[in-house]
Design an enzyme around this catalytic site. Structure first.
Site, PDB file in Angstrom:
ATOM      1  N   GLY A 127      40.088  40.719  60.243  1.00 32.93           N
ATOM      2  CA  GLY A 127      38.795  40.060  60.058  1.00 32.93           C
ATOM      3  C   GLY A 127      38.553  39.163  61.250  1.00 32.93           C
ATOM      4  N   ASP A 128      37.470  38.403  61.213  1.00 30.24           N
ATOM      5  CA  ASP A 128      37.115  37.525  62.324  1.00 30.24           C
ATOM      6  C   ASP A 128      37.170  38.289  63.658  1.00 30.24           C
ATOM      7  OD1 ASP A 128      37.243  35.884  60.119  1.00 30.24           O
ATOM      8  OD2 ASP A 128      38.107  34.204  61.197  1.00 30.24           O
ATOM      9  N   HIS A 129      38.059  37.824  64.559  1.00 24.57           N
ATOM     10  CA  HIS A 129      38.117  38.465  65.897  1.00 24.57           C
ATOM     11  C   HIS A 129      39.049  39.668  65.904  1.00 24.57           C
ATOM     12  CE1 HIS A 129      36.393  34.563  67.034  1.00 24.57           C
ATOM     13  NE2 HIS A 129      36.046  35.111  68.168  1.00 24.57           N
TER      14      HIS A 129
END
Lengths: 712, 712
Positions: B303-305
């Site tokens: 998730g995120d980066h």
């Protein structure tokens, strides 16, 4: 008044009760002598191409032909056997085995849409199948072949619907000079044999419209305005000589879609249509000349062998037709007759026929007739016709006394309207509407049937698709309407149009399909609207996917349709606008659809009705102009009113007072400038009252019983 | 166990009640010292590219960039002004005005999809708009421009969802060597500063997934697996050097669709993805090496980066990742973690987060957690993971005692399953399934969201689209599943596949879109099925309109979809087959759709369920093989059972007895060959009982409370 053999008394009674001024002998029945003595006009019906059944049976070489095709079948190995009549009724079609040659038949590899080379297929008469040799496993193949129409469609329909058992009727193709000569010799004799006949009712000319039946006698393909059954070798040769190229089997079968009227017509198919039309004009002119020479008038019925008549062209005038007769179940059908050009008289054949399918134990002809009439009358107020009539067996009708009473009322209402209107059109408000589609005028007031029709189940509790669409709403509105072909606006929208309507499912002739790929057409509409014009889209307007849009004019409409390619683009959120001048009407409308998959293109779009995030109705301002979108618009009194208000808003005239308008959408009002009189009708089955605004601003209250009408 | 500043007591209590074996410091919060003393594993979270906010703020030249585009706007005159951030949030994006050059920006005439020549447009910084000069009235124009991502998406989401007000977080792009060097210096210091940390939880690597926000902070475009925000001038140059061509702005904006994962990827976009992946591999390897050098283990959060991590490739193994962590709300999400290749441990982050969006007055975290777990557990029985965890603030969770009790139960159930299965997969029946789409393995177990998602309204009374589709049904079935890209079958379907599934809306990557235009792929499937293979189509399978079909493999499926072009071809009539082996299950299924516009192609098609004339489920025999069509297949216990039976029927194995199967579809059963043990779970919220068939034909009765499980 139709008549029947030995049924003179029944017809006589109805003639008196309904006030008929003419009688006709049904196709296949002769006229009782007691009726001849009334001195009424006498219609005699003839369909020349199927008149002499004995001669026709003796000449199968002259029966009309058509191209048929098989459902593409996969090859699992190197050979593949394709039976030709797997689905089609074997009594209706006879394979022209003598024409199974590579130049006249075609076997297609549907995987790449390429013809299978000559020598790579053979026809097997024993199996009535084509064998493909050297097939590519995993590819699909279909056969396009010539077949004779061995059973006239109307005859087959009557056998199926009315239980006829007599010998099936066939037609001949008058394109053969031998047939032409024989038929006109027969016709002259027929005219001489009908001295009392004053009106010859042609049903109709040379070629039947298209209905294909399967083994179980169910429809496979229908095209009421289709030119499929006009094929002869001579016509194919003459076409080539006239147009400089030869039509291929694929030109006819059109990947199995048979150039249906609902599809976007190809240039080659338009050529074929105009070729057939030229011949039908010649044939029809010859028929009328002989009718006139015999001192009679010529009427033509819009049905049966009517292909090529083209009532919205000037061909009927050129032929010398004296009377158009069209069957009508709704307002659209009325306009299909009333709006035809030319000075001939116009007559409606109303439903239901006095046939045993409806006039049976438990049948309800009264409800059908009343429902039809409410829609027809709305449209009749706008554009007049001259006469109405019925068909079938009067003795059957007499078994339904309430129906006979109702028809007497209907006839009185019709005569009142004729009297009030002077047979002239009602006053229109100054909004001129152009209905834009692939066909334009030649297919004016043809219902823009869409996908719903294909999946429609005939159930008594479901509204029929016919008579239930935007066109039906439009048929009764006080606006001028003409139909415009997309190619006509390539250089600009005509200056006498205020609002364009584009109403049809995606990928049909009615929305315009890939004709929108012509950027001149799209730009012409953009300029028209940007400069103050109005645009109304319904269902799949301007649908022709580009890389970034589904609706080619999504920018004009303010909405677009999600076809799957943009699922991760989140639409702008919206709330329903309650202040727009269309808001109240849109809010009370029933659009008959839930999941439109239509979303606002930008936040500038005004959403007027939605089901969740699916837009059902919206409005957009585009430059100086305006557009309205409907996901669908089934006919109802209130939807008709919404359409009228939308037309007025799109034309920028919403601040003007509309005279001769009731505040109750169930009351239709017409004012006739030539007579200075008005009429108000209740288009619903409930009692209705309302207030009519007159041009001077004064008001007039009316209260009308169900279906009632009032003149002033 | 997540922790929070000053919340050591809360965490301690939950650690004891739930039996946690590790704690982590939330991103942005430090770990209380009393927790460090427990001797548990300590996760410390770092997202290196957004770790040093101060340095990042000082270096806007290193912020990640992306190409954005404007909604195509019509020109009414010869000039047209297009504001660039009309819809997009001005705090999230800063226009790179210094890069407003013809080689880096592009203005497109969308009418003909052509770039506007250099010199025919200018950027006006005062208005933040592009002015098109010499526009063609009636044409549409859009601008593709470079912008800096000035607000990290996760930070923005937290500001919006959780009411954060602190300084907004930004990231830097490590593709710049200066950034790379600075970040790893920072990282070494960070590692040195975290002596107690045993597991470094990377959240995640270099580039954030894509969510664009509008002015009202609503999503405009979402792509959880999208490579949009990885642009730097250096990367564009290096790409050109490596691949031999330069990417254009249009390659990125993709007519406004931004190469969404749901779309069919272009070859150029695949090149861009592999270019970025190579860099992320290098970056991730460097991170892991330093983690390992510091004596710690490396975990990575999906998730995120996380863009470029690509857990279904061998890149994570090459990087040296020790632990995959994925958030999971359903069985598909479980499989997204459990099915990844490599020997690293696997952990689920369960929902809901202990955040105020759910853990608020009136919130119901218990129902959400229970609903998720019932789905997750079904899939967990098939393919194991090693660990589960939560995120957020323990003090918030403690305010919901029933929730805390429930999680203790959940943890016990998880440990029981770990114990019973020995952490190994359950026995599959001998039906090997291949899910065929444009992506194949790299997008395994990514939900094939379709049009419904776009029009989805978040309402409590409507089933969420996620966790409610065919993939969710499949996630818990005892069959082996792998994902196959269409290009992989160009020369034939792999011999280790028994049944192919093609599940997705038309014109998406999931159904395959125009990749079906490659006749080798279509023919490969035809041959596979004709020789005995199975094929299951759902929603818009093989949709890629040809002249005579909408479904490219309509012949295999036995059904086709009416898109408007064939409205006058009447489908064969049908009645529902009540004798087929799938009839009973199909009859009791709820397909969640009414108007499919799908009809039988020939009378050979077996219709199993319909809504009027709209087919909802059908079966077809094709050569030696079989196919099944579903108009849609939302997740439910009975729909899952129908899918299983369909797979078995399509594989030709319906006469074989399936062991370890309950007669009640709400009871899922798994047998683990490595331990010789079995487990039965109740996947519903009602009490369920049923009979399980064992391999020797004997039966075993079970009765389970709502959500209960039983081992043997």
């Amino acid at each position: 008044m139709p008549t029947e053999k030995g049924g003179g008394a029944s017809a006589l009674e109805l003639i008196r009760r309904w006030g008929a001024d003419a009688v006709r002998d049904c196709d296949g029945t002769a006229l009782p002598s007691e009726l001849l003595e009334l001195g009424l006009d006498v219609y005699s019906t003839i369909c020349l191409v199927r008149a002499d059944e004995e001669w026709t049976r003796a000449h199968p070489e002259y029966w009309p032909m058509k191209y048929l095709s098989t459902t593409p079948a996969p090859a699992f190995g190197e050979t593949l056997e394709i039976p030709l009549l797997e689905r089609l009724h074997p009594l209706k079609y006879e394979i022209r085995e003598d024409l199974a040659t590579p130049s006249l038949w075609q076997v297609m590899d549907r995987t790449g849409e390429l013809p299978v080379p000559h020598g790579k297929w053979v026809y097997d008469p024993a199996k009535k199948a084509v064998r493909v040799l050297g097939a590519c496993p995993g590819h699909l193949y279909s056969v396009s072949f010539l077949a004779t129409v061995a059973w006239d469609t109307t005859s087959m329909y009557n056998h199926l619907t009315n239980g006829w058992t007599r010998e099936r009727v066939r037609s001949v193709d008058p394109y053969y000079p031998e047939v032409w000569n024989y038929l006109f010799e027969y016709f002259d004799n027929w005219l001489a044999d009908h001295p009392q006949t004053t009106i010859v009712r042609l049903t109709s000319l040379a070629y039947h419209f298209n209905v294909d039946f399967d083994h179980d006698c169910r429809d496979v393909f229908r095209d009421w305005t289709g030119y499929q059954e006009c094929v002869s070798l001579k016509a194919l040769d003459d076409f080539e000589a006239q147009f400089g190229y030869r039509l291929t089997p694929e030109d006819f079968v059109d990947a199995g879609r048979n150039n249906a009227t609902g599809g976007v017509p190809s240039a080659r198919w338009r050529d074929w249509m105009s070729f057939v039309q030229r011949f039908v004009l010649r044939f029809g002119r010859e028929l009328c000349q002989r009718v006139h020479r015999a001192g009679k008038r010529a009427a033509v019925f819009h049905g049966d062998h009517w292909v090529g008549l083209e009532p919205f062209t000037d061909n009927p005038t050129k032929m010398g037709i004296d009377l158009h007769i069209g069957a009508a179940e709704d307002g659209v059908a009325l306009r299909r007759v009333s709006d035809t050009p030319g000075t001939m008289a116009k007559e409606l054949r109303l439903y239901p026929y006095f046939f045993p399918d409806v006039f049976r134990e438990g049948g309800d002809p009264l409800t059908e007739s009343r429902g039809d009439w409410l829609k027809i009358r709305r449209a009749l107020l706008r554009r007049p016709i001259d006469r109405i009539g019925w068909g079938g067996y009067p003795s059957l009708a007499l078994k339904f006394p309430a129906f006979c009473d109702w028809v007497a009322t209907l006839c009185d209402q019709f005569r009142e309207i004729l009297d009030t209107s002077g047979g002239t059109p009602a006053l229109d408000i100054p909004v001129r509407v152009g209905v834009l589609n692939a066909w334009g005028t030649p297919r004016a007031w043809i219902n823009s049937f869409g996908r719903d029709q294909k999946f429609f189940e005939k159930r008594t509790d479901v509204v029929e698709v016919a008579g239930s669409n935007l066109l039906e709403c439009l048929a009764g509105l006080p606006v001028s309407v003409r139909f415009i072909a997309m190619e006509e606006i390539r250089d600009g929208v005509p200056s006498d149009i205020d609002v364009l309507i584009n109403d049809g499912d995606a990928f049909t002739a009615w929305s315009g399909g890939d004709l929108w790929g012509d950027e001149r057409i799209a730009s012409a509409v953009r300029s028209f609207v940007a400069k103050g014009g109005g645009f109304i889209g319904c269902r799949g307007p301007t649908a022709d996917p580009t890389s970034d849009r589904f609706f080619r004019l999504a920018d004009v409409l303010g909405v677009d349709y999600e076809d799957g390619r943009g699922i991760q683009n989140v639409p702008v959120s919206f709330s329903i606008d309650r202040t727009h001048s269309l808001a109240a009407s849109a809010n009370s409308a029933n659009f008959g659809i839930v999941e439109s998959f239509v979303f606002p293109r930008t936040s500038a779009t005004t959403v007027l009705a939605s089901a969740g995030k699916h837009i059902l109705c919206s409005a957009n301002v585009y430059g100086e102009g305006r557009s309205v979108y409907f996901a669908s618009l089934p006919y109802s009194c209130s939807n008709s009113r919404l359409l009228l208000q939308s037309l007025v808003w799109a034309a920028g005239r919403e601040s003007e007072r509309i005279p001769w308008m009731a505040d109750n959408p169930a009351i239709d009002v017409a004012f006739f400038p030539t007579t200075g009189r008005m009429i108000a009708v209740n288009s619903s089955n409930d009692t209705q009252s309302g207030t009519i605004t007159l041009p001077d601003g004064t008001e007039r209250n009316v209260s009308l019983p169900p279906g009632g009408q009032e003149m002033a």
